[in-house]
Write an enzyme that holds these catalytic residues in place. Structure first.
Site, short mmCIF file in Angstrom:
data_model
loop_
_atom_site.label_atom_id
_atom_site.label_comp_id
_atom_site.label_asym_id
_atom_site.label_seq_id
_atom_site.Cartn_x
_atom_site.Cartn_y
_atom_site.Cartn_z
N LYS A 37 -10.64 -14.60 66.46
CA LYS A 37 -11.94 -14.85 67.11
C LYS A 37 -12.76 -15.82 66.27
CE LYS A 37 -13.71 -10.69 64.82
NZ LYS A 37 -14.00 -9.25 64.98
N ARG A 56 -20.97 1.08 68.88
CA ARG A 56 -21.11 -0.36 69.10
C ARG A 56 -20.47 -0.75 70.43
NH1 ARG A 56 -18.44 -4.69 64.95
NH2 ARG A 56 -16.60 -4.06 66.12
N TYR A 90 -37.43 -27.90 46.73
CA TYR A 90 -38.48 -27.38 47.62
C TYR A 90 -39.12 -26.12 47.04
CZ TYR A 90 -36.93 -30.22 51.62
OH TYR A 90 -36.64 -31.23 52.48
N MET A 126 -31.07 -28.85 53.24
CA MET A 126 -30.17 -28.96 54.38
C MET A 126 -28.86 -29.66 54.01
SD MET A 126 -30.78 -30.77 58.08
CE MET A 126 -32.21 -29.80 58.51
C1 LIG Z 1 -13.08 -8.59 64.10
C2 LIG Z 1 -12.36 -7.35 64.45
C3 LIG Z 1 -11.18 -7.01 63.77
C4 LIG Z 1 -10.67 -7.75 62.57
O1 LIG Z 1 -11.35 -7.27 61.43
P1 LIG Z 1 -11.03 -7.81 59.96
O2 LIG Z 1 -11.87 -6.96 59.10
O3 LIG Z 1 -11.43 -9.25 59.94
O4 LIG Z 1 -9.57 -7.63 59.72
C5 LIG Z 1 -10.47 -5.91 64.22
N1 LIG Z 1 -10.93 -5.15 65.26
C6 LIG Z 1 -12.07 -5.45 65.90
C7 LIG Z 1 -12.50 -4.58 67.04
C8 LIG Z 1 -12.84 -6.54 65.53
O5 LIG Z 1 -13.98 -6.80 66.16
#
Ligand SMILES: *Cc1c(COP(=O)(O)O)cnc(C)c1O
Length: 364
Positions: free
Chosen positions: A39, A133, A255, A303
């Protein structure tokens, strides 16, 4: 001048390290399987090269977060299973079926719609064992168990849940979620089960079930904060020194004048900033390496620029051709994340698009 020569900041991604990490986790999980989470553009490292590397290692199962990410991955790999964590929202069902994507159904309504609109297309169920969640809460799982016709016509591929505290092995929540996951899944039709993410793999074999879903560890993030990192380093980040100035009277830097150079000192300005994902919280807290010497980031992050204190570095090492190591063998993603008050995941997924990107290794 080729773009690589005029690059002010370089991001190098080691595909061989990704392959090594995939194999290492796969071995650790045997006989359970390893499904790769890609992802968010493979955690910022680039979906296409990462997915092709993993496919080259024999990975046949991937996860993404959204339908669009699934469609993008399907366009790259036609012969793999792709699960979509965020589920199928109303109206998306036929797109899932058309692209052969497996939604992770998260509530009774999604289940109802998916089996009506995409009959016999594969689906997974996410069960909420304590994250509050996403996923079916225990009462909804019990309802499914009591009314099995609610699953009729659904081609159930897997059941999974997500651990809240996998990176903290002694946390009692791990065992609680494990127990609840066992209890709830035993009430549903037998199919593949998955509980562990990267860190969960290291909680022990009772957390492995049929497969784990790993992202971060494949990309080199340490899955166990309290142990040396067993994963190979994937990311290398370098920034070029643009200017060096000698300071001989007290002067503030950057800054907000948040840093005061008190005596004789030397300051270098490096071409990376928060627009590149070099997080602003690293101001006056981060560090980087010039050769093998660690030097502090002073003043706020701009930046496009940071300032570092190079008083201790011999001047011949500070030419405009010098690249300082922001992430690399001396300074891991996790080390930078700790300085920024965050986790490696956020460093990776914040990486900007201005770096000169270079993929090394054959992914083997
Ligand atoms: C992102 C995610 C993972 C992967 O988690 P990592 O800690 O990056 O290995 C696995 N399961 C779900 C539901 C996730 O959202």
């Amino acid at each position: 001048m080729p773009p690589s020569d005029r690059a002010h900041a370089r991001l190098t991604i080691d595909l061989d390290a990704i392959a090594t990490n995939y194999r290492l986790l796969g071995k650790r999980l045997e006989p359970a399987g390893l499904h790769a989470v890609v992802k968010a553009d493979a955690y910022g490292l680039g979906l296409e090269p990462v997915a092709r590397t993993l496919r080259g290692q024999g990975c046949r199962h991937f996860f993404v977060a959204t339908l669009d990410e699934g469609i993008a991955l399907r366009a790259l790999l036609s012969d793999v299973e792709i699960g979509v964590f965020n589920g199928a929202l109303a109206g998306e069902e036929t797109a899932f079926a058309a692209h052969r994507l497996t939604p992770c159904l998260n509530d009774l309504g999604q289940i109802e719609r998916f089996r009506a609109l995409a009959p016999s297309a594969p689906a997974g169920l996410q069960i909420d064992t304590g994250m509050a969640r996403l996923g079916l809460p225990p009462q909804e799982v019990e309802r499914l168990a009591a009314e099995p016709q609610r699953l009729a016509g659904l081609s159930l591929s897997f059941l999974f849940s997500h651990l809240a505290c996998a990176d903290t092995p002694p946390h009692p929540k791990n065992a609680e979620q494990l127990r609840l996951f066992r209890t709830l899944t035993q009430q549903l039709p037998a199919t593949q089960r998955s509980l562990a993410n990267s860190s969960g793999i290291f909680l022990g074999p009772e957390y492995h079930f049929d497969f784990a879903r790993a992202g971060a560890a494949i990309y080199g993030v340490n899955p166990q904060a309290s142990h040396p990192n067993p994963m190979a380093q994937v990311l290398h980040l370098k920034g070029r020194i643009l200017q060096v100035r000698d300071v001989d009277s007290p002067q503030t830097v950057g800054y907000g004048a948040t840093y005061r150079a008190s005596g004789v000192s030397r300051i270098a300005t490096v071409a990376v900033g928060y627009a590149d994902g070099y997080l602003r919280t690293l101001g006056n807290r981060g560090s980087c390496f010039v050769g093998d010497r660690q030097v502090p980031v002073i003043g706020r992050i701009s930046m496009d620029l940071i300032t570092i204190d190079v008083t201790e570095i011999p001047p011949q090492q500070l030419t405009p051709d010098t690249f300082v190591e922001l992430v690399g063998p001396n300074h891991s993603v996790d080390a930078l994340a700790a300085e920024a008050g965050t986790i490696g995941y956020e460093i990776l997924t914040s990486l900007g698009h201005r770096y000169h990107r270079n993929y090394i290794g054959k992914g083997s």
